[in-house]
Design a protein around this motif. Structure first.
Motif, PDB file in Angstrom:
ATOM      1  N   LEU A 236      34.147  49.707  46.210  1.00  0.00           N
ATOM      2  CA  LEU A 236      35.017  48.497  45.764  1.00  0.00           C
ATOM      3  C   LEU A 236      35.189  48.259  44.220  1.00  0.00           C
ATOM      4  O   LEU A 236      36.457  47.532  44.420  1.00  0.00           O
ATOM      5  N   LYS A 237      35.543  49.700  43.641  1.00  0.00           N
ATOM      6  CA  LYS A 237      36.884  49.905  42.578  1.00  0.00           C
ATOM      7  C   LYS A 237      37.722  50.071  42.624  1.00  0.00           C
ATOM      8  O   LYS A 237      38.943  49.518  41.702  1.00  0.00           O
ATOM      9  N   LYS A 239      40.402  47.808  43.972  1.00  0.00           N
ATOM     10  CA  LYS A 239      40.812  46.828  44.221  1.00  0.00           C
ATOM     11  C   LYS A 239      41.156  46.377  45.024  1.00  0.00           C
ATOM     12  O   LYS A 239      41.927  45.384  45.813  1.00  0.00           O
ATOM     13  N   GLU A 240      42.902  47.181  45.146  1.00  0.00           N
ATOM     14  CA  GLU A 240      43.529  46.766  45.880  1.00  0.00           C
ATOM     15  C   GLU A 240      43.201  47.104  47.549  1.00  0.00           C
ATOM     16  O   GLU A 240      44.170  46.392  48.382  1.00  0.00           O
ATOM     17  N   SER A 243      40.300  44.317  49.113  1.00  0.00           N
ATOM     18  CA  SER A 243      40.946  43.532  49.204  1.00  0.00           C
ATOM     19  C   SER A 243      40.064  41.741  49.611  1.00  0.00           C
ATOM     20  O   SER A 243      39.814  41.312  48.274  1.00  0.00           O
ATOM     21  N   PHE A 266      30.199  43.867  39.923  1.00  0.00           N
ATOM     22  CA  PHE A 266      31.837  42.737  39.846  1.00  0.00           C
ATOM     23  C   PHE A 266      31.890  42.270  40.059  1.00  0.00           C
ATOM     24  O   PHE A 266      31.952  40.943  40.718  1.00  0.00           O
ATOM     25  N   GLU A 269      33.200  38.289  41.147  1.00  0.00           N
ATOM     26  CA  GLU A 269      33.886  38.961  41.794  1.00  0.00           C
ATOM     27  C   GLU A 269      33.597  38.938  43.924  1.00  0.00           C
ATOM     28  O   GLU A 269      33.815  38.958  44.909  1.00  0.00           O
ATOM     29  N   ARG A 295      36.014  38.471  46.254  1.00  0.00           N
ATOM     30  CA  ARG A 295      36.939  39.736  47.237  1.00  0.00           C
ATOM     31  C   ARG A 295      35.528  40.482  48.145  1.00  0.00           C
ATOM     32  O   ARG A 295      35.775  40.579  49.011  1.00  0.00           O
TER      33      ARG A 295
END
Ligand code: AMP
Length: 450
Positions: A236-237, A239-240, A243, A266, A269, A295
């Motif tokens: 999950l680090k 993020k791109e 998503s 997170f 998020e 996300r």
């Protein structure tokens, strides 16, 4: 195959023609002969597969015209929205038939519904609670029910309707046909089938809409909860790439546990959804995830399946589900509408048997990948993973059932207070040593002087 090939009658065929439906969906095709045979039937299919017609077509095919007052077909559904929807579907199908359909649900005037059912009816579509209320009022009798359909039974049990369902089942004639539809299989659903169904025929559509080729599946063998969580944290680090991530877990406690862990890292998020959350909370979670505000959504099988959320980048199966159909539904949340989706499946040693069942159902193997080296392997076990200690010759020891569960803790001081009632009087009594009464306003003053 077309609807002409099924043993339907003219009124039904005409109705289908008006709807411009030519071909039965896979679940409709399978359900038709199974239900027509008169056997009990368990269908695994989710909304959108055409399951309402799947059970209604054969039922309507067998339903003969009658003027009797008591209903002969009972359809139980979990929510008021579904009552409305199912009634509408039945009305479409019965456009050329003389069939009386009534929808019953809570939250509206019971007297109006009482009047309505008293007029006589053939098919009743109801939520369990309100139906039971009407039965208790003797507005309606169940003695003529020949076909029982329990739709979305997984949601029904998850919302805690088991008690009401059992109450209603007890009132139905023994000789009836039971039909049940569920999107997912759970232990509770299986138990309900075991107790009430006679050797049911099981039909299922493994996946709807999304061809498997649209989904890239990756498998990882990971030994325990915390290592799985560490792996997720690493993923999950990015993020791109990650998503819009839908994480599935088998049960509510696990959902909360994982959500809390992820939310620490997170912050803002992540969100979570399961049936112990309030309706508002659930709606907010879905909105936040759908809009892209959060996300990551952690969800249980039952709660997530109704979601129509677009562009899910990854489905993560945090556990390997026991029922392979659940896996099919889970991964179907990604790769929708011709888009490539990615699904990750995390499997512990204990869950390997489940993986085999999944691969058998799909008739393919899930490619296995090595855990990236930077993922920290944890040796900490959560309570469910800890080995059970069996002590022999210790009859005095409490067994697990008697032991206080994880939710047990001493009450906080504030909550230890016992409600003695009449607090004003007690306060006054403490202050003035004797209750102040209207009749003797000067009691305390007099006593002080002495
Ligand atoms: P359901 O899974 O019962 O919620 O149905 C999903 C939708 O598909 C409903 O709007 C139905 O009217 C529609 N539908 C059901 N059967 C068919 C069919 N054979 N062909 C096309 N659409 C269908």
């Amino acid at each position: 195959m077309t609807f002409q090939d099924l043993n339907l009658n003219t009124p039904l065929l005409n109705a289908l023609e008006d709807l411009q439906f030519q071909t039965p969906t896979p679940i409709q095709e399978q359900a038709f002969s199974a239900i027509m045979s008169g056997k009990d039937v368990v269908g695994i299919a989710q909304t959108g597969t055409g399951k309402t017609f799947a059970y209604m077509l054969p039922i309507l095919r067998m339903l003969k015209y009658s003027e009797q007052k008591n209903p002969r077909v009972l359809v139980l559904v979990p929510t008021r929205e579904l009552v409305v929807q199912v009634v509408e579907e039945i009305e479409k199908l019965t456009a050329y038939m003389n069939t009386r359909v009534v929808g019953i649900y809570g939250g509206t005037n019971i007297n109006t519904q009482h009047q309505e059912v008293m007029q006589g009816l053939d098919i009743i579509v109801a939520t369990p609670g309100r139906l039971y209320d009407l039965i208790l009022r003797r507005a309606i009798q169940m003695k003529s029910i020949q076909k029982l359909v329990i739709d979305e039974v997984d949601v029904m049990l998850d919302l805690g309707f088991r008690f009401q369902i059992n109450n209603i089942l007890e009132l139905l004639p023994v000789n009836r046909q039971n039909i049940m539809f569920s999107a997912t299989m759970t232990e509770a659903v299986e138990e309900l089938i075991d107790i009430n169904f006679k050797q049911p025929q099981k039909i299922s559509v493994a996946i709807s809409g999304t061809p498997l080729d649209n989904i890239e599946q990756r498998g990882y063998k990971i030994q325990n909860f915390h290592t799985k969580a560490n792996f997720l944290r690493e993923l999950l680090k990015d993020k791109e790439t990650y998503s819009k991530v839908l994480i599935f877990v088998g049960y509510k406690r696990m959902a909360d546990r994982l959500f809390e862990l992820l939310n620490e890292e997170f912050v803002d998020e992540c969100t979570v959804i399961h049936s112990n959350k309030t309706q508002n909370y659930r709606l907010r979670s879905i909105r936040q995830f759908g809009d892209g505000f959060c996300r990551v959504l952690v969800a249980t099988d039952v709660m997530a399946r109704g979601l129509d959320i677009e562009n899910v980048s990854h489905v993560i199966n945090f556990d390997t589900p026991e029922y392979p159909e659940n896996y099919m539904h889970r991964i179907g949340r990604t790769g929708r509408a011709e888009k490539q989706g990615i699904s990750l499946l995390l499997t512990t040693e204990k869950e390997e048997e489940n993986l085999e069942k999944i691969e058998y159902l799909m008739n393919m193997t899930v490619p296995q990948y090595d855990l990236p080296e930077n993922v920290e392997i944890s040796t900490v076990l959560i309570p469910e993973e800890q080995p059970k200690v069996f002590e022999i010759n210790n009859p005095g020891k409490q067994n697990d059932e008697d032991a206080p569960g994880p939710a047990f803790h001493e009450k906080s001081l504030k909550n230890q207070k016992v409600n003695l009632g009449g607090s004003y009087r007690r306060e006054i009594a403490k202050k003035y040593k004797k209750p102040k009464t209207r009749g003797d306003k000067n009691y305390n003053r007099r006593n002080k002087k002495k």
